[in-house]
Write a protein that holds these residues in place. Structure first.
Motif, mmCIF file in Angstrom:
data_model
loop_
_atom_site.group_PDB
_atom_site.id
_atom_site.type_symbol
_atom_site.label_atom_id
_atom_site.label_comp_id
_atom_site.label_asym_id
_atom_site.label_seq_id
_atom_site.Cartn_x
_atom_site.Cartn_y
_atom_site.Cartn_z
ATOM 1 N N VAL A 118 0.788 -1.361 -0.034
ATOM 2 C CA VAL A 118 0.031 0.215 0.079
ATOM 3 C C VAL A 118 0.802 1.250 0.013
ATOM 4 O O VAL A 118 1.845 1.211 0.734
ATOM 5 C CB VAL A 118 -0.870 -0.069 1.117
ATOM 6 C CG1 VAL A 118 -1.785 1.232 1.267
ATOM 7 C CG2 VAL A 118 -1.673 -1.464 1.038
ATOM 8 N N ASP A 119 0.553 2.423 -0.679
ATOM 9 C CA ASP A 119 1.261 3.474 -0.745
ATOM 10 C C ASP A 119 1.295 3.993 0.545
ATOM 11 O O ASP A 119 0.315 3.745 1.188
ATOM 12 C CB ASP A 119 0.827 4.314 -2.108
ATOM 13 C CG ASP A 119 -0.385 5.176 -1.883
ATOM 14 O OD1 ASP A 119 -1.243 4.843 -1.108
ATOM 15 O OD2 ASP A 119 -0.253 6.523 -1.979
ATOM 16 N N HIS A 120 2.036 5.245 0.704
ATOM 17 C CA HIS A 120 2.284 5.776 2.139
ATOM 18 C C HIS A 120 0.865 6.693 2.278
ATOM 19 O O HIS A 120 0.949 6.984 3.486
ATOM 20 C CB HIS A 120 3.525 6.789 1.991
ATOM 21 C CG HIS A 120 4.723 5.798 1.976
ATOM 22 N ND1 HIS A 120 4.985 4.815 3.065
ATOM 23 C CD2 HIS A 120 5.838 5.787 1.116
ATOM 24 C CE1 HIS A 120 6.246 4.302 2.676
ATOM 25 N NE2 HIS A 120 6.577 4.641 1.551
ATOM 26 N N SER A 121 0.147 6.933 1.246
ATOM 27 C CA SER A 121 -1.098 7.867 1.531
ATOM 28 C C SER A 121 -2.346 7.134 1.852
ATOM 29 O O SER A 121 -3.139 7.416 2.359
ATOM 30 C CB SER A 121 -1.648 8.727 0.261
ATOM 31 O OG SER A 121 -2.018 7.822 -0.753
ATOM 32 N N GLY A 122 -1.918 5.716 1.720
ATOM 33 C CA GLY A 122 -3.253 4.834 2.161
ATOM 34 C C GLY A 122 -4.229 5.020 1.051
ATOM 35 O O GLY A 122 -5.341 4.051 1.340
#
Length: 414
Positions: A127-131
């Motif tokens: 999952v990317d860091h922004s969610g």
């Protein structure tokens, strides 16, 4: 999915059988998840006592390939497939992504939203860091996909990629960089001896904005034919990326660069074996940087067999966790230990956020030359101030060639 009757049976077994229950207390909110075939089992972790306590399992549509938590720690995203080495069918016919809600008190999992059908076998996901996005890598054909994550944590639509992407040969891991501006796809290639075609390995770097990717760089030292990257991890505060080079049993360090994505050549390359001169076939495995950034850990794996008196047994080699100290000025790693793996083929492991405990997960049970077996399981080590590992205990798990402990990882609850 697990129905109510099966769920109740699993829960009762965990309570009744002390050999299954492992530890008895939950001293904190660290949860270690272990997959065996299609089942995913949570274990609460007592870091101080180095003990695990088993909870009820949930099931997925097929054999679990990888899982990744949402940054909020409220959800766990799991990809599964009927393809891959455990199935004896490289392609398979069932490929899926599922979201699970994580109970904030216990770490128990509950299906969250619909099953998302995928076209081919997913081998890794994050999952990317922004969610906001779920990133999935596929090994054959080598490719990737980006899926929106809805506000309620369920998996949404796939993001259309307007650009033709260079996804190399045999993708094996996908990660967003710490600044979330780029995505890195590790493509392993094929350069193991005798049983695979020779194909170049490469590290693919993409720009990443609003779920859309664009080619930025392809890193293949030399011609890539002697470069078989497997997994990467990032230093938390320095611009360094550490990569395990599978078929060469090496650790490579690259520098992150705002303009080019990544240095074209590694800053350092180190051998990971206790005996680099060994002629036995070996393969480097997963890699993790310690929470304080002072050490990097990766596994050495050997799982090939030979025939003795009509039986397939372990041919020999090093199953260990290599421990490297990181020079905090230059990023240079120095090998300080090769800790016994206490199992065959350590495919996954993780470190608790305090940096005190490492848990490794051998893939399967292996028959040995002397007639004994080395079981699959969960192997717990204490981590000393100098980064070195001391074996504490091992919990045996029933896993074999057809039903493998393919993924395991730790989540600290919100």
């Amino acid at each position: 999915m697990v129905d109510r009757r099966t769920f109740t049976t699993l829960l009762a077994a965990a309570i009744a059988d002390p050999a299954v229950s492992f530890g008895k207390t939950m001293a904190n909110k660290n949860i270690f998840y272990s997959s065996v075939g299609p089942e995913l089992t949570p274990y609460s972790v007592d870091v101080e006592k180095a003990e695990l306590s088993k909870q009820a399992a949930v099931s997925t549509p097929a054999n679990i390939q990888y899982a990744w938590p949402h940054p909020s720690k409220k959800y766990l995203y799991v990809v599964s497939s009927s393809g891959g080495p455990a199935a004896g069918d490289v392609s398979g016919s069932v490929h899926a992504a599922n979201a699970f809600a994580i109970d904030p008190a216990t770490g128990a999992l509950k299906p969250h939203g619909d099953t998302i059908k995928l076209a081919t076998r997913p081998i890794h996901a994050c999952v990317d860091h922004s969610g906001r996005y779920l990133l999935i890598a596929y090994n054959n054909p080598s490719s990737l996909s980006v899926h929106r994550i809805n506000a309620d944590g369920t998996i949404g639509d796939q993001v259309e990629q307007p650009n033709k992407l260079d996804t190399g040969i045999f993708a094996h891991q996908i990660r967003a960089t710490p600044d979330n501006k780029r995505v890195i796809l590790i493509t392993r290639g094929n350069n193991a001896p005798s049983d695979n075609p020779a194909d170049p390995g490469s590290i693919k770097v993409f720009t990443f904005k609003d779920g859309v990717l664009a080619n930025l760089a392809a890193i293949s030292p030399g011609d890539g034919m002697h470069f078989g990257p497997r997994h990467l991890d990032f230093h938390l505060t320095k611009p360094w990326m550490f990569v395990s080079i599978e078929s060469q049993n090496q650790l490579a360090v690259f520098k992150l660069d705002d303009k080019t994505g990544l240095s074209r050549d590694p800053l350092f390359v180190k051998n990971t074996l206790a005996d680099p001169a060994s002629k036995l076939r070996q393969a480097a495995g997963p890699i993790h940087v310690s929470p304080d950034g002072r050490f990097v850990y990766l596994t050495n794996r050997a799982w090939w067999t030979t025939e003795v008196e009509g039986k397939k047994v372990f041919a020999g080699g090093e199953n260990s966790i290599a421990v490297f100290a990181i020079n905090q000025t230059t990023g240079e790693p120095t090998l300080v230990q090769n800790a016994d793996g206490h199992g065959n083929y350590l495919r996954t492991f993780n470190i608790d956020p305090s940096g005190k405990l490492l848990i490794a997960a051998p893939l399967w049970t292996m028959a040995m030359r002397d007639g004994s077996t080395v079981s699959a399981g969960l192997v717990l080590y204490r981590i000393a101030g100098d980064g070195k590992l001391t074996f504490v205990r091992k919990y045996d798990i029933d896993a074999n060639e057809k039903k493998q402990q393919f993924w395991a990882g730790l989540v600290t609850l919100a």
